[in-house]
Design a protein around this motif. Structure first.
Motif, PDB file in Angstrom:
ATOM      1  N   ARG A 132       0.828  -1.208   0.000  1.00 54.99           N
ATOM      2  CA  ARG A 132       0.000   0.000   0.000  1.00 54.99           C
ATOM      3  C   ARG A 132       0.863   1.260   0.000  1.00 54.99           C
ATOM      4  O   ARG A 132       0.532   2.251  -0.661  1.00 54.99           O
ATOM      5  CB  ARG A 132      -0.943  -0.010   1.206  1.00 54.99           C
ATOM      6  CG  ARG A 132      -2.089  -1.003   1.077  1.00 54.99           C
ATOM      7  CD  ARG A 132      -2.986  -1.002   2.303  1.00 54.99           C
ATOM      8  NE  ARG A 132      -3.680   0.265   2.505  1.00 54.99           N
ATOM      9  CZ  ARG A 132      -4.532   0.503   3.500  1.00 54.99           C
ATOM     10  NH1 ARG A 132      -4.804  -0.456   4.374  1.00 54.99           N
ATOM     11  NH2 ARG A 132      -5.121   1.679   3.627  1.00 54.99           N
ATOM     12  N   GLU A 193      -4.964   6.830   3.621  1.00 54.70           N
ATOM     13  CA  GLU A 193      -6.380   6.732   3.967  1.00 54.70           C
ATOM     14  C   GLU A 193      -6.526   5.788   5.146  1.00 54.70           C
ATOM     15  O   GLU A 193      -6.091   4.643   5.085  1.00 54.70           O
ATOM     16  CB  GLU A 193      -7.197   6.203   2.782  1.00 54.70           C
ATOM     17  CG  GLU A 193      -7.758   7.285   1.908  1.00 54.70           C
ATOM     18  CD  GLU A 193      -8.851   6.750   0.970  1.00 54.70           C
ATOM     19  OE1 GLU A 193      -9.004   5.515   0.899  1.00 54.70           O
ATOM     20  OE2 GLU A 193      -9.507   7.559   0.319  1.00 54.70           O
ATOM     21  N   VAL A 194      -7.130   6.265   6.227  1.00 53.80           N
ATOM     22  CA  VAL A 194      -7.349   5.411   7.397  1.00 53.80           C
ATOM     23  C   VAL A 194      -8.823   5.459   7.787  1.00 53.80           C
ATOM     24  O   VAL A 194      -9.533   6.419   7.471  1.00 53.80           O
ATOM     25  CB  VAL A 194      -6.489   5.864   8.595  1.00 53.80           C
ATOM     26  CG1 VAL A 194      -5.018   5.632   8.319  1.00 53.80           C
ATOM     27  CG2 VAL A 194      -6.735   7.326   8.940  1.00 53.80           C
ATOM     28  N   ARG A 195      -9.261   4.414   8.465  1.00 53.80           N
ATOM     29  CA  ARG A 195     -10.656   4.359   8.906  1.00 53.80           C
ATOM     30  C   ARG A 195     -10.861   5.230  10.136  1.00 53.80           C
ATOM     31  O   ARG A 195     -10.049   5.223  11.047  1.00 53.80           O
ATOM     32  CB  ARG A 195     -11.047   2.919   9.250  1.00 53.80           C
ATOM     33  CG  ARG A 195     -11.078   1.995   8.058  1.00 53.80           C
ATOM     34  CD  ARG A 195     -11.503   0.628   8.509  1.00 53.80           C
ATOM     35  NE  ARG A 195     -11.602  -0.306   7.405  1.00 53.80           N
ATOM     36  CZ  ARG A 195     -12.008  -1.552   7.526  1.00 53.80           C
ATOM     37  NH1 ARG A 195     -12.327  -2.027   8.705  1.00 53.80           N
ATOM     38  NH2 ARG A 195     -12.082  -2.354   6.472  1.00 53.80           N
ATOM     39  N   GLU A 196     -11.962   5.964  10.138  1.00 54.22           N
ATOM     40  CA  GLU A 196     -12.326   6.722  11.320  1.00 54.22           C
ATOM     41  C   GLU A 196     -12.990   5.797  12.316  1.00 54.22           C
ATOM     42  O   GLU A 196     -13.636   4.815  11.946  1.00 54.22           O
ATOM     43  CB  GLU A 196     -13.312   7.850  10.958  1.00 54.22           C
ATOM     44  CG  GLU A 196     -12.664   9.034  10.259  1.00 54.22           C
ATOM     45  CD  GLU A 196     -13.657  10.157  10.045  1.00 54.22           C
ATOM     46  OE1 GLU A 196     -14.852   9.846   9.865  1.00 54.22           O
ATOM     47  OE2 GLU A 196     -13.258  11.320  10.050  1.00 54.22           O
ATOM     48  N   GLN A 228     -18.560   3.107   8.830  1.00 58.41           N
ATOM     49  CA  GLN A 228     -17.263   3.761   9.036  1.00 58.41           C
ATOM     50  C   GLN A 228     -16.855   4.564   7.807  1.00 58.41           C
ATOM     51  O   GLN A 228     -17.025   4.136   6.676  1.00 58.41           O
ATOM     52  CB  GLN A 228     -16.186   2.717   9.329  1.00 58.41           C
ATOM     53  CG  GLN A 228     -16.135   2.298  10.778  1.00 58.41           C
ATOM     54  CD  GLN A 228     -14.950   1.417  11.051  1.00 58.41           C
ATOM     55  OE1 GLN A 228     -14.726   0.449  10.343  1.00 58.41           O
ATOM     56  NE2 GLN A 228     -14.184   1.741  12.071  1.00 58.41           N
ATOM     57  N   LYS A 229     -16.325   5.734   8.077  1.00 54.06           N
ATOM     58  CA  LYS A 229     -15.820   6.576   6.998  1.00 54.06           C
ATOM     59  C   LYS A 229     -14.305   6.491   6.964  1.00 54.06           C
ATOM     60  O   LYS A 229     -13.674   6.063   7.926  1.00 54.06           O
ATOM     61  CB  LYS A 229     -16.248   8.030   7.225  1.00 54.06           C
ATOM     62  CG  LYS A 229     -17.748   8.247   7.189  1.00 54.06           C
ATOM     63  CD  LYS A 229     -18.076   9.706   7.484  1.00 54.06           C
ATOM     64  CE  LYS A 229     -19.576   9.940   7.475  1.00 54.06           C
ATOM     65  NZ  LYS A 229     -19.909  11.350   7.812  1.00 54.06           N
ATOM     66  N   LYS A 230     -13.747   6.901   5.849  1.00 54.98           N
ATOM     67  CA  LYS A 230     -12.294   6.973   5.734  1.00 54.98           C
ATOM     68  C   LYS A 230     -11.874   8.433   5.681  1.00 54.98           C
ATOM     69  O   LYS A 230     -12.577   9.278   5.137  1.00 54.98           O
ATOM     70  CB  LYS A 230     -11.820   6.240   4.480  1.00 54.98           C
ATOM     71  CG  LYS A 230     -11.965   4.733   4.580  1.00 54.98           C
ATOM     72  CD  LYS A 230     -11.284   4.036   3.408  1.00 54.98           C
ATOM     73  CE  LYS A 230     -11.332   2.525   3.578  1.00 54.98           C
ATOM     74  NZ  LYS A 230     -10.616   1.823   2.489  1.00 54.98           N
ATOM     75  N   LYS A 231     -10.719   8.685   6.253  1.00 56.74           N
ATOM     76  CA  LYS A 231     -10.201  10.049   6.186  1.00 56.74           C
ATOM     77  C   LYS A 231      -8.742   9.985   5.755  1.00 56.74           C
ATOM     78  O   LYS A 231      -8.052   8.986   5.960  1.00 56.74           O
ATOM     79  CB  LYS A 231     -10.328  10.751   7.536  1.00 56.74           C
ATOM     80  CG  LYS A 231      -9.509  10.118   8.648  1.00 56.74           C
ATOM     81  CD  LYS A 231      -9.616  10.916   9.938  1.00 56.74           C
ATOM     82  CE  LYS A 231      -8.758  10.292  11.039  1.00 56.74           C
ATOM     83  NZ  LYS A 231      -8.853  11.037  12.302  1.00 56.74           N
ATOM     84  N   THR A 232      -8.293  11.073   5.147  1.00 58.91           N
ATOM     85  CA  THR A 232      -6.898  11.151   4.687  1.00 58.91           C
ATOM     86  C   THR A 232      -6.086  11.917   5.729  1.00 58.91           C
ATOM     87  O   THR A 232      -6.516  12.964   6.211  1.00 58.91           O
ATOM     88  CB  THR A 232      -6.819  11.864   3.325  1.00 58.91           C
ATOM     89  OG1 THR A 232      -7.636  11.170   2.391  1.00 58.91           O
ATOM     90  CG2 THR A 232      -5.383  11.888   2.818  1.00 58.91           C
ATOM     91  N   GLU A 247      -3.802  -1.843  10.780  1.00 61.33           N
ATOM     92  CA  GLU A 247      -5.117  -1.915  10.149  1.00 61.33           C
ATOM     93  C   GLU A 247      -5.292  -3.230   9.392  1.00 61.33           C
ATOM     94  O   GLU A 247      -6.339  -3.883   9.481  1.00 61.33           O
ATOM     95  CB  GLU A 247      -5.278  -0.722   9.192  1.00 61.33           C
ATOM     96  CG  GLU A 247      -6.693  -0.501   8.720  1.00 61.33           C
ATOM     97  CD  GLU A 247      -6.815   0.743   7.855  1.00 61.33           C
ATOM     98  OE1 GLU A 247      -6.948   0.599   6.626  1.00 61.33           O
ATOM     99  OE2 GLU A 247      -6.770   1.852   8.414  1.00 61.33           O
ATOM    100  N   LYS A 251      -7.788  -6.745   9.926  1.00 59.99           N
ATOM    101  CA  LYS A 251      -8.598  -7.354   8.867  1.00 59.99           C
ATOM    102  C   LYS A 251      -8.309  -8.856   8.736  1.00 59.99           C
ATOM    103  O   LYS A 251      -9.194  -9.644   8.426  1.00 59.99           O
ATOM    104  CB  LYS A 251      -8.303  -6.684   7.518  1.00 59.99           C
ATOM    105  CG  LYS A 251      -8.792  -5.254   7.401  1.00 59.99           C
ATOM    106  CD  LYS A 251      -8.437  -4.732   6.018  1.00 59.99           C
ATOM    107  CE  LYS A 251      -8.695  -3.234   5.891  1.00 59.99           C
ATOM    108  NZ  LYS A 251      -8.230  -2.731   4.583  1.00 59.99           N
TER     109      LYS A 251
END
Length: 462
Positions: A132, A193-196, A228-232, A247, A251
């Motif tokens: 990634r 990009e990470v999960r909030e 869940q949203k993703k944020k940069t 992360e 999973k």
């Protein structure tokens, strides 16, 4: 290391590395731990009938009751929970219900097993995280892009991608991979990009199943309503690699398997340490708080006897959880417990009070000895502390004397004495020109004698 690999004698030997004295208590817990392995070896029809032999430890504070139980659990890698018996209240009163300790133990076991599984997939998660990061540093060129033509057919655009360019990209990617593994790219800043975390309305509901359980169920329910949203976010490559690896590890872990393993581990090898059990023993009075205390004992009884507790991970049986109770029993005695509860704690062990010789050994012998801790901490300031034997003997003498004159708090007295003794050195350590300090008996007397002689002052300071 598990109990199946250790004989009772070896378990006691392992405990000796951290706890001074208290041989009777160590023998009792060593036998209890070994009995778990013995139970697993008997025929299955008899296995369920063998109940754990719960233990009551009797002794003043600071003699090692909690430490013995904690080290035992660590030795066997068992889920371990310490709870204060006095925090529970009888059903119908405001406070925590006794079943909450089983739910807490299951939660600890799930986190323990989850951490173990994440450690097992750590290498795989790191590989995925690495890919990634490389995708961010060098975005992949799609070999084919498709667009519909006027007849609705897809036109393959693969021929537009030069094979030589693709090979160059692969070579560049491998170079970046080498640089990444060497740490040459660690300080480069990238966008990832990470999960909030899930957010939702806070709702508190009281029910017979416990606030803790319902709280989690509400979170899960609203989590489904609010995906869940993703944020940069910006991070250095080294930080990004760690974040993405964690992360990906989450999973890769199968939470259903984790839950099954955790529940089984709690049921077969869980340890609950009930501290201050003497505080829920009522006196001669039959009114007031004593009624509630006896009620707590009656609520504890089915849990210790063996019952089924509802948790968010399913039903958990407490039949084979080992309960270790502890208390000073200064004004009461174990026989003041209700008879049914007494019968569920068949093993009673009295721990010895600590004297001057014990304090000398506590200061120097264990792997985590107090003197070693202070030496290592001050070594971070490039300051060498040397404790002479006479100084250690003097510290032990002071601890024994203060315990005798004031409240006996056992080995915990050593913490207050050491802090008072090294207060000036700890404060000045970064600025001291002399980088070696020898502490002798005279230094100890100089720092502590005035406090010891003034009994009122020693009550406040030591």
């Amino acid at each position: 290391m598990t109990s199946s690999q250790l004989t009772p004698r070896e378990i006691v030997s392992e405990l000796d590395r951290y706890i001074i004295g208290q041989h009777k208590a160590k023998r009792a817990v060593a036998i209890a731990l070994r009995n778990r392995w013995r139970r697993q070896q008997v025929p299955e029809d008899l296995r369920e009938e063998i109940a754990p032999k719960n233990i009551v430890m009797i002794g003043p504070t600071g003699v090692g009751k909690t430490e013995i139980a904690r080290r035992l659990a660590k030795l066997d890698n068992s889920p371990f929970l310490k709870v204060e018996a006095s925090k529970f209240t009888e059903v119908g009163y405001v406070g925590r219900d006794v079943e909450s300790m089983v739910r807490d133990l299951v939660e600890l076991a799930v986190n323990m097993v989850k951490s173990e599984e994440q450690e097992n997939v750590k290498v795989k998660a790191l590989e995925i995280a690495e890919e990634r990061i490389l995708d961010i540093l060098l975005p992949r060129k799609h070999a084919s892009e498709e667009s519909p033509d006027e007849e609705g057919r897809l036109i393959d655009m693969e021929q537009d991608v030069d094979g030589e360019a693709a090979a160059r990209q692969a070579t560049t990617r491998e170079k970046l991979r080498r640089l990444l593994r060497q740490g040459s790219l660690d300080d480069r800043v990238v966008d990832i990009e990470v999960r909030e975390g899930r957010t939702g309305p806070m709702i508190e509901v009281f029910s017979s199943s416990g606030v803790e359980d319902l709280g989690f169920n509400m979170k899960e329910m609203f989590g489904n309503l609010f995906p869940q949203k993703k944020k940069t976010r910006k991070a250095t490559v080294s930080e990004a690699l760690q974040i993405l690896a964690e992360e990906e590890a989450q999973k890769l872990v199968d939470m259903e398997s984790v839950t099954r393993t955790a529940v089984e581990r709690v049921e077969q090898s869980g340890i609950i340490f009930l501290d201050e059990i003497d505080k829920i023993v009522g006196g001669d009075s039959s009114q007031g708080p004593d009624v509630s205390r006896e009620g707590v004992q009656r609520d504890l009884l089915p849990i210790v006897e063996g019952s089924t507790v509802s948790t968010k991970y399913g039903m958990v049986r407490t039949d084979h959880i080992l309960f270790i109770a502890a208390g000073a029993f200064s004004f009461t005695k174990p026989s003041d417990l209700i008879p049914e509860l007494q019968g569920r704690f068949p093993i009673r062990v009295e721990l010895d009070s600590l004297d001057r010789d014990d304090f000398i050994r506590i200061l120097t012998e264990p792997r985590n000895a107090l003197v070693k801790q202070y030496v290592e901490m001050l070594a971070t300031e490039e300051l060498g502390i040397v404790f002479e034997e006479e100084a250690i003997a003097e510290i032990a003498e002071v601890a024994a004397l203060v315990n005798e004159r004031t409240e006996n708090i056992g080995a915990r007295r050593l913490y207050t004495i050491m802090e008072t003794l090294l207060d000036e050195i700890s404060f000045d350590a970064p600025d001291l020109a002399e980088k070696t300090v020898r502490i002798g008996a005279e230094y100890v007397q100089e720092k502590l004698n005035d406090i010891i002689e003034d009994e009122d002052l020693s009550r406040y300071v030591l």
